[in-house]
Design an enzyme around this catalytic site. Structure first.
Site, PDB file in Angstrom:
ATOM      1  N   ASP A  65       7.260  70.787  32.615  1.00  0.00           N
ATOM      2  CA  ASP A  65       6.015  70.334  31.981  1.00  0.00           C
ATOM      3  C   ASP A  65       5.135  71.539  31.695  1.00  0.00           C
ATOM      4  OD1 ASP A  65       5.057  71.098  34.475  1.00  0.00           O
ATOM      5  OD2 ASP A  65       4.396  69.124  35.075  1.00  0.00           O
ATOM      6  N   ASN A 128      -1.487  63.470  43.875  1.00  0.00           N
ATOM      7  CA  ASN A 128      -1.742  62.109  43.406  1.00  0.00           C
ATOM      8  C   ASN A 128      -0.439  61.329  43.169  1.00  0.00           C
ATOM      9  OD1 ASN A 128      -0.706  63.299  41.157  1.00  0.00           O
ATOM     10  ND2 ASN A 128      -2.467  62.925  39.822  1.00  0.00           N
ATOM     11  N   HIS A 130       2.078  62.351  41.315  1.00  0.00           N
ATOM     12  CA  HIS A 130       2.729  62.573  40.018  1.00  0.00           C
ATOM     13  C   HIS A 130       4.007  63.400  40.167  1.00  0.00           C
ATOM     14  CE1 HIS A 130       0.425  66.543  38.845  1.00  0.00           C
ATOM     15  NE2 HIS A 130       1.366  66.774  39.735  1.00  0.00           N
ATOM     16  N   GLU A 135       1.701  61.032  35.410  1.00  0.00           N
ATOM     17  CA  GLU A 135       0.537  60.769  36.252  1.00  0.00           C
ATOM     18  C   GLU A 135       0.542  59.315  36.724  1.00  0.00           C
ATOM     19  OE1 GLU A 135      -1.066  63.240  37.197  1.00  0.00           O
ATOM     20  OE2 GLU A 135      -1.879  64.508  35.615  1.00  0.00           O
TER      21      GLU A 135
END
Ligand code: PGA
Length: 233
Positions: A65, A128, A130, A135
């Site tokens: 990413d 979080n 991800h 996400e």
């Protein structure tokens, strides 16, 4: 599917994961793998950079990413960072980063093609939950795409030295990652213990996209003691 859990001391983690990866490359020299950026893999890349690089000569590395719109000299830009930390040292046959020079939709399509047919997807775990920039809200069907970054991902970019917190990212989708023949989840440090427990032992939910990794038939979790400290199994 039950993931295979490999837990190492913090001191042994990087060398152990590096040795496992070198074994994979020896077994399959033309390995096609995706690699993440971030703090977690940095010691792994340092270990690999100082090991014999010959095993990489036929491998293809695909970037997991990246942020949208950072200049190449921004310290947080993913492609240049992966080059600095590992690619330039081990010199794989090919390194496919996310070329944002033209239209973003075209960049997404190209990168999704590159992410087909991965032998090994190596990913980190966000605080979080991800995976890449898949996400919270992502599902096992999420495609490779442009995403609006979660607050915590923007904070992480600032921590990586971004000159201005980026708002969007491009990520290989969870759907593609789940198609890889093998998946390794890298997790270190006490601050990841709770989210690792949620990912492996909590309900499968878009609130914790990493929970979908459990669907993969060949998931290996590479954790250090601190990250694994809240796991019950
Ligand atoms: P980190 O990031 O390795 O820098 O903690 C992981 C992630 O957010 O995916």
């Amino acid at each position: 599917m039950t993931p295979t859990l490999h837990v190492f001391s913090a001191a042994a983690w990087a060398d152990a994961v590096a040795a496992a990866l070198i074994d994979r490359l020896l077994a399959q020299p033309r390995l096609r793998l995706c690699l993440p950026t971030g703090e977690t893999p940095a010691p792994l890349y340092a270990a690999l950079a100082s090991a014999d690089a010959g095993v990489w000569s036929q491998a293809t590395v695909v970037l997991l990413d990246d942020y949208v719109g950072l200049s190449a000299d921004d310290p947080a830009a993913g492609g240049p960072r992966l080059r600095r930390e590992i690619v330039d040292h081990v010199r794989p046959a090919a390194f496919i980063e996310i070329d944002q020079s033209g239209d973003l939709d075209a960049a997404v399509r190209r990168h999704d093609e590159a992410a087909r047919d991965l032998d090994l997807a190596i990913v980190g775990l966000g605080l979080n939950g991800h995976i890449g920039f898949n996400e919270p809200g992502s599902t096992a069907a999420s495609p490779t795409r442009v995403v609006d970054l979660h607050r915590r991902s923007r904070e992480a970019a600032a921590g990586y030295g971004a000159e201005e917190a980026p708002e969007r990212g491009i990520t290989i989708g969870l759907a593609r990652l789940l198609e890889a023949r093998e998946l390794w989840l890298l997790v270190t440090g006490a601050r990841k213990a709770e989210i690792l427990r949620a990912a492996l032992e909590g309900p499968e939910t878009p609130d914790v996209p990493a929970s979908f990794l459990r669907r993969h038939p060949n998931l290996r979790v590479m954790a250090d003691d601190a990250a694994a400290s809240l796991l019950t199994t």
